[in-house]
Design a protein around this motif. Structure first.
Motif, PDB file in Angstrom:
ATOM      1  N   ARG A 188       4.312   0.354 -39.469  1.00 40.68           N
ATOM      2  CA  ARG A 188       3.818   2.023 -40.072  1.00 40.68           C
ATOM      3  C   ARG A 188       2.667   2.649 -40.076  1.00 40.68           C
ATOM      4  N   TYR A 189       3.018   4.208 -39.774  1.00 44.67           N
ATOM      5  CA  TYR A 189       2.200   4.428 -39.374  1.00 44.67           C
ATOM      6  C   TYR A 189       1.229   5.083 -40.498  1.00 44.67           C
ATOM      7  N   PRO A 190      -0.082   4.412 -40.396  1.00 43.15           N
ATOM      8  CA  PRO A 190      -0.431   4.916 -41.460  1.00 43.15           C
ATOM      9  C   PRO A 190      -0.748   6.126 -42.174  1.00 43.15           C
ATOM     10  N   ASN A 191      -0.353   5.477 -43.780  1.00 47.60           N
ATOM     11  CA  ASN A 191      -0.330   6.875 -44.688  1.00 47.60           C
ATOM     12  C   ASN A 191      -1.073   7.712 -44.942  1.00 47.60           C
ATOM     13  N   ASP A 192      -2.067   6.895 -45.092  1.00 51.96           N
ATOM     14  CA  ASP A 192      -3.086   7.943 -45.414  1.00 51.96           C
ATOM     15  C   ASP A 192      -3.820   9.104 -44.139  1.00 51.96           C
ATOM     16  N   GLU A 193      -2.730   9.390 -43.004  1.00 53.02           N
ATOM     17  CA  GLU A 193      -3.776   9.682 -42.099  1.00 53.02           C
ATOM     18  C   GLU A 193      -2.325  11.190 -41.336  1.00 53.02           C
ATOM     19  N   ILE A 194      -1.334  10.860 -42.937  1.00 52.56           N
ATOM     20  CA  ILE A 194      -0.093  11.698 -42.827  1.00 52.56           C
ATOM     21  C   ILE A 194      -0.885  12.800 -43.543  1.00 52.56           C
ATOM     22  N   HIS A 195      -0.051  14.102 -43.447  1.00 54.25           N
ATOM     23  CA  HIS A 195      -0.804  15.322 -44.592  1.00 54.25           C
ATOM     24  C   HIS A 195       1.092  15.483 -45.168  1.00 54.25           C
ATOM     25  N   PRO A 196       0.582  15.693 -46.443  1.00 54.00           N
ATOM     26  CA  PRO A 196       1.475  15.833 -46.759  1.00 54.00           C
ATOM     27  C   PRO A 196       3.168  16.406 -46.498  1.00 54.00           C
ATOM     28  N   ILE A 197       2.700  17.673 -46.095  1.00 51.87           N
ATOM     29  CA  ILE A 197       4.043  18.012 -45.251  1.00 51.87           C
ATOM     30  C   ILE A 197       5.091  18.103 -44.106  1.00 51.87           C
ATOM     31  N   PHE A 198       4.283  16.519 -44.208  1.00 54.63           N
ATOM     32  CA  PHE A 198       5.289  15.727 -43.246  1.00 54.63           C
ATOM     33  C   PHE A 198       5.814  15.124 -44.101  1.00 54.63           C
ATOM     34  N   LYS A 199       6.254  15.031 -45.069  1.00 47.62           N
ATOM     35  CA  LYS A 199       6.441  13.602 -45.923  1.00 47.62           C
ATOM     36  C   LYS A 199       8.187  13.786 -46.485  1.00 47.62           C
ATOM     37  N   ASN A 200       8.602  15.028 -46.417  1.00 46.56           N
ATOM     38  CA  ASN A 200       9.053  14.961 -46.612  1.00 46.56           C
ATOM     39  C   ASN A 200      10.053  15.738 -46.374  1.00 46.56           C
ATOM     40  N   PHE A 201      11.372  15.571 -45.403  1.00 46.86           N
ATOM     41  CA  PHE A 201      11.536  16.179 -44.355  1.00 46.86           C
ATOM     42  C   PHE A 201      13.780  16.053 -44.757  1.00 46.86           C
ATOM     43  N   ASN A 202      14.728  17.410 -44.050  1.00 44.92           N
ATOM     44  CA  ASN A 202      15.603  17.243 -43.722  1.00 44.92           C
ATOM     45  C   ASN A 202      16.049  17.097 -42.783  1.00 44.92           C
ATOM     46  N   ASP A 203      16.918  15.820 -42.381  1.00 46.49           N
ATOM     47  CA  ASP A 203      17.315  15.835 -40.759  1.00 46.49           C
ATOM     48  C   ASP A 203      19.274  15.696 -41.002  1.00 46.49           C
ATOM     49  N   TRP A 204      19.723  17.118 -40.912  1.00 46.47           N
ATOM     50  CA  TRP A 204      20.883  17.587 -41.119  1.00 46.47           C
ATOM     51  C   TRP A 204      21.248  17.340 -39.112  1.00 46.47           C
ATOM     52  N   VAL A 205      22.450  16.409 -38.994  1.00 44.75           N
ATOM     53  CA  VAL A 205      22.570  15.975 -37.661  1.00 44.75           C
ATOM     54  C   VAL A 205      24.046  16.997 -37.135  1.00 44.75           C
ATOM     55  N   LEU A 206      24.499  17.541 -36.551  1.00 43.71           N
ATOM     56  CA  LEU A 206      25.341  18.312 -36.022  1.00 43.71           C
ATOM     57  C   LEU A 206      25.927  17.620 -34.652  1.00 43.71           C
ATOM     58  N   LEU A 207      27.309  17.232 -35.270  1.00 42.31           N
ATOM     59  CA  LEU A 207      27.936  16.115 -34.087  1.00 42.31           C
ATOM     60  C   LEU A 207      28.970  17.039 -33.481  1.00 42.31           C
ATOM     61  N   ILE A 208      28.140  17.831 -32.178  1.00 48.25           N
ATOM     62  CA  ILE A 208      28.809  18.144 -31.600  1.00 48.25           C
ATOM     63  C   ILE A 208      29.695  17.612 -30.659  1.00 48.25           C
ATOM     64  N   HIS A 209      29.227  16.643 -30.426  1.00 51.02           N
ATOM     65  CA  HIS A 209      30.777  15.415 -29.545  1.00 51.02           C
ATOM     66  C   HIS A 209      30.269  14.160 -30.386  1.00 51.02           C
ATOM     67  N   GLU A 210      31.777  13.943 -30.563  1.00 54.88           N
ATOM     68  CA  GLU A 210      32.377  12.597 -31.235  1.00 54.88           C
ATOM     69  C   GLU A 210      32.089  11.448 -30.885  1.00 54.88           C
ATOM     70  N   GLY A 211      32.697  11.520 -29.565  1.00 52.02           N
ATOM     71  CA  GLY A 211      33.076  10.634 -28.535  1.00 52.02           C
ATOM     72  C   GLY A 211      32.135   9.438 -28.480  1.00 52.02           C
ATOM     73  N   GLU A 212      32.537   9.030 -27.133  1.00 54.70           N
ATOM     74  CA  GLU A 212      31.430   7.826 -27.015  1.00 54.70           C
ATOM     75  C   GLU A 212      31.146   8.849 -25.189  1.00 54.70           C
ATOM     76  N   LYS A 213      29.744   8.337 -25.119  1.00 50.21           N
ATOM     77  CA  LYS A 213      29.040   8.870 -24.378  1.00 50.21           C
ATOM     78  C   LYS A 213      29.161   8.322 -22.717  1.00 50.21           C
ATOM     79  N   SER A 214      28.893   9.429 -22.272  1.00 46.74           N
ATOM     80  CA  SER A 214      29.866   9.220 -20.957  1.00 46.74           C
ATOM     81  C   SER A 214      28.745   7.874 -20.061  1.00 46.74           C
TER      82      SER A 214
END
Length: 350
Positions: A188-214
């Motif tokens: 783990r990265y040291p929790n006390d070295e992380i500003h609160p602004i970075f502790k609650n994030f969204n990650d929405w993944v856009l499925l541009i291509h759903e097949g196998e990678k080339s």
């Protein structure tokens, strides 16, 4: 013997264990590796919450060694062969591992080939199941050491899997910027070295291509061995850790966005400068990136992107008062660039 060598004092029995492990998305990218899954540079990732692999492992003690695997109810012969090979490779660390038959069933909570690392969550879950068995057979009860060893074992199956064993921001690869960081396992990265602004994030993944990678990630990593820019890239990753350390402590969102997007584009630049060269981004990927940049310029809202080794786009934005406006923009302007209006919504909270 090293610290992960297995105990020779164990007693096996029929067991059934279950565990789960989330995926992760790297901010500083790992691209290029040495023998035994040793990373060519350190990396740091956010661990996801909702996108995970749930695994049940049945062990039949004393039967001839074999592995049968089911994913989503379907038998996966190639994956079973891969797991058999993996188990044979880690017998030094789990001496009992070949003394029985396995039936492994897994379910992912996210679509296959979605740009979310199923190998990371998959091997993470398998490593956690194995450590449950190991603790039962050996009588060990040190949970912290078991998690560390699970990270070590997961790495030998899929490099980035070692980061998925911990929540929050996680570091894999030795760097002087993070105390106790290692090439052998993640921390783990040291929790006390992380500003609160970075502790609650969204990650929405856009499925541009759903097949196998080339081109598979394994092949892509291998091409770094002859990439003329590889050594400079590895050096840059170390330099970016120093920069990121200050950003995380100070809460500098603008600098965070700049670094994360630069890392994503550098990853794909390395692909385009390989021999043979390859491009995993699609036209939709580029269209989304252009729209994100325009949106940020017009609104000054912190919507930004990162990319894995594929075409799909991870949209990152803080969970705060601005998120509804950002979500509205994503739905209205960005989802149209996906293959089937596909988006996977996750969060990072710690």
């Amino acid at each position: 013997m090293n610290e992960f060598s297995g105990s020779t004092n164990f007693e096996i029995s029929d067991q059934k264990v279950t565990d789960s492990c989330p995926s992760n998305i790297a901010l500083i990218k790992y691209w290029g590796k040495y023998e035994n899954q040793i990373p060519a540079n350190p990396s740091i990732s956010y661990t996801l919450n909702l996108c995970k692999t749930n695994t049940e492992m049945a062990f039949f003690a004393g039967e001839e060694f074999s592995v049968m695997t089911f994913l989503g109810g379907n038998e996966e012969l190639k994956f079973a062969e891969k797991i058999e090979k993996y188990f044979k490779n880690i017998r030094e660390y789990l001496p009992w591992i070949l003394q029985g038959r396995y039936l492994i069933t897994t379910e992912n909570t996210f679509p296959h080939s979605s740009g979310i690392a199923s190998s990371a969550s998959g091997f993470g879950a398998i490593a956690k199941c194995l450590m449950q068995l190991d603790q039962t057979f050996s009588g060990s009860s040190n949970e912290e050491e078991a998690l560390k060893k699970a990270s070590f074992l997961a790495r030998l199956g899929s490099g980035s899997a070692c980061r998925s064993l911990y929540d929050g921001l996680v570091v894999w690869g030795e760097t002087k910027e993070v105390l106790a960081s290692s090439d052998l396992f993640a921390i783990r990265y040291p929790n006390d070295e992380i500003h609160p602004i970075f502790k609650n994030f969204n990650d929405w993944v856009l499925l541009i291509h759903e097949g196998e990678k080339s081109v598979s990630s394994t092949v892509g990593h291998g091409l770094m061995n002859t990439n003329p820019y590889a050594q400079r890239r590895f050096q840059e990753a170390h330099e970016n850790f120093l920069t990121l350390k200050t950003i995380l402590k100070d809460g500098d969102m603008d600098a965070f966005i700049k670094l994360v997007e630069h890392e994503a584009l550098t990853l794909h630049a390395m692909m385009m400068m390989s021999d043979p060269a390859f491009i995993l981004m699609k036209t939709g990927t580029l269209a989304v990136i252009d729209k994100i940049w325009d949106f940020r310029k017009e609104t000054d809202l912190p919507l930004f992107f990162t990319l894995d080794a594929g075409a799909n786009v991870h949209l990152l934005f803080p969970a705060n008062k601005d998120e509804e406006q950002i979500k509205e923009f994503i739905i209205k302007e960005l989802i149209q660039h996906t293959q089937n209006n596909g988006v996977v919504k996750d969060v990072m909270r710690f």
